[in-house]
Write an enzyme that holds these catalytic residues in place. Structure first.
Site, PDB file in Angstrom:
ATOM      1  CG  MET A 117      89.570 -17.314  19.796  1.00  0.00           C
ATOM      2  SD  MET A 117      89.757 -16.631  21.437  1.00  0.00           S
ATOM      3  CE  MET A 117      89.997 -18.111  22.389  1.00  0.00           C
ATOM      4  CG  LEU A 147      92.353 -23.408  12.441  1.00  0.00           C
ATOM      5  CD1 LEU A 147      92.054 -23.322  10.945  1.00  0.00           C
ATOM      6  CD2 LEU A 147      91.225 -22.774  13.245  1.00  0.00           C
ATOM      7  CG  HIS A 149      88.790 -24.836  15.062  1.00  0.00           C
ATOM      8  ND1 HIS A 149      89.921 -25.191  15.766  1.00  0.00           N
ATOM      9  CD2 HIS A 149      88.135 -23.927  15.825  1.00  0.00           C
ATOM     10  CE1 HIS A 149      89.952 -24.526  16.913  1.00  0.00           C
ATOM     11  NE2 HIS A 149      88.887 -23.756  16.972  1.00  0.00           N
ATOM     12  CD  GLN A 176      86.906 -14.877  23.357  1.00  0.00           C
ATOM     13  OE1 GLN A 176      86.499 -14.313  22.357  1.00  0.00           O
ATOM     14  NE2 GLN A 176      86.766 -16.190  23.531  1.00  0.00           N
ATOM     15  CD  GLN A 211      81.874 -19.211  21.801  1.00  0.00           C
ATOM     16  OE1 GLN A 211      82.666 -18.507  22.386  1.00  0.00           O
ATOM     17  NE2 GLN A 211      82.255 -20.042  20.838  1.00  0.00           N
ATOM     18  CB  SER A 244      89.891 -28.338  23.494  1.00  0.00           C
ATOM     19  OG  SER A 244      90.323 -27.110  24.043  1.00  0.00           O
TER      20      SER A 244
END
Ligand code: PAF
Length: 280
Positions: free
Chosen positions: A30, A33, A37, A61, A153, A185
C-alpha cells in the site's frame, strides 16, 4: 522504472510476460515503503526474471472508522526506493479503475480470517482477498511476496491461493525491525515520541514468550499472561489481543505442539500496532 497506472495496461503486460514464459515476482504494497517492503522486493528481484511492485491503498480493506483518509502516501519516494533495489515495474492504479461503479464481488476465506485482526476488523480480509485476487489476475505472477509481520494476512493468502488453485507461489519474508526491536510499519509514523518509546514493549514481550517457550513452557495461558503483563508495564498501551494460535489455521491453541504464532495487537493512543513471533 516503468510506472503503470492503468488496469488495462497492467493486464496487457501480464499476458505478454506469461506468453514469454517470464517468471514474474509480485510485491503487493500500500506504498509508503520502508525497509520491510524493500526486503520483499530484494527477494523478488533475486528470485524472478522481473519484479512488479504494486502500490495501492486498497479502500475496501479499511473499516469505516479506520485510517484510509490519512494513510501515508509518497509515490515519488516509493518509486525511487523500489528502483534502488532493482524493481523495474510499479503498478499504481486509481481506486476508480480497480473498483469501477457496479463492482460487486466479495470473497471470504472462512476460519483463518475469524480470529485475531479478523475478529476486530470486520471485512478487512475480505477486502485483502479481493484486491490480491485482482492483482494476481492482472500481473500473473509466478511468486508473490508478503511480510511475516502481517502473519495472519500471510496465512489467509496462502489459504486463498491453495483453495482456489491459484498458479502463484506465496513467499513469506521474515519481519524487519528497527535497531531497538520495533517492527517496521508504515503506521509507525503516527507514533509520537512517548508512544514510540513505549511501543518497545511489543517486541520485548515477544522475547518474553520466546524465552518461556525455549525453557519448555507449553501452557498457552501462562505464556500469554506473561506477554500481557510485560505490555502492561507501558502505561499508554491498550491491548486489543494477545493470542497464541496455530501458525497455519490461526485458531487458538492451548498447548503449542506444532509451530504456533504468538500474535498481538496493541494501541498507543490512536495508533494500532501488530507484531508476532513464531514459536516452534
Ligand atoms: O499488507 C498490505 O500492505 C496490504 O494488505 C496488501 C497485501 C498490499 C493488500 O492491499
Amino acid at each position: 522504472m516503468e510506472l503503470i497506472k492503468s488496469v488495462a495496461e497492467m493486464a496487457e503486460l501480464g499476458r505478454k510476460w506469461r506468453a514469454e514464459n517470464k517468471r514474474v515476482g509480485l510485491v503487493p504494497t500500500m506504498g509508503y515503503l520502508h525497509e520491510g517492503h524493500l526486503e520483499l522486493a530484494k527477494q523478488a528481484v533475486a528470485e524472478n526474471d522481473l519484479t512488479v511492485i504494486s502500490i495501492f491503498v486498497n479502500p475496501i480493506q479499511f473499516g469505516a472508522n479506520e485510517d484510509l483518509d490519512v494513510y501515508p502516501r509518497d509515490l515519488e519516494g516509493d518509486l525511487a526506493k523500489a528502483e534502488s533495489v532493482g524493481v523495474k515495474y510499479a503498478f499504481a492504479p486509481e481506486a476508480a479503475d480497480m473498483y469501477p461503479t457496479g463492482f460487486a464481488t466479495t470473497m471470504d476465506v472462512a476460519g483463518v480470517t475469524q480470529t485475531l485482526c479478523g475478529a476486530s476488523r470486520k471485512g478487512h480480509f475480505q477486502g485483502v482477498c479481493v484486491v490480491l485476487s485482482k492483482l494476481f489476475n492482472l500481473v500473473q505472477p509466478y511468486r508473490a511476496y508478503f511480510g511475516q509481520k502481517d502473519g495472519q494476512q500471510l496465512a489467509v493468502v496462502r489459504k486463498l491461493a491453495q483453495d482456489l488453485n491459484m498458479p502463484v507461489e506465496i513467499c513469506g519474508v521474515p519481519i524487519v525491525r528497527e535497531a531497538d526491536g520495533l517492527a517496521k510499519s508504515s503506521r509507525n509514523v503516527y507514533l509520537d515520541e512517548e508512544c514510540r518509546k513505549q511501543a518497545l514493549v511489543l517486541s520485548q514481550s515477544l522475547q518474553v514468550a520466546k524465552r518461556l517457550y525455549d525453557e519448555g513452557e507449553r501452557d498457552a495461558g501462562l505464556i500469554k499472561a506473561a506477554v500481557q503483563a510485560h505490555i502492561e508495564t507501558a502505561p499508554l498501551a491498550q491491548i486489543e489481543y494477545v493470542e497464541l494460535v496455530d501458525a497455519v489455521t490461526m485458531q487458538p491453541v492451548l498447548k503449542p505442539e506444532k509451530p504456533a504464532m504468538l500474535a498481538l495487537a496493541v494501541r498507543f493512543k490512536t495508533t494500532r500496532l501488530i507484531d508476532n513471533i513464531i514459536l516452534g
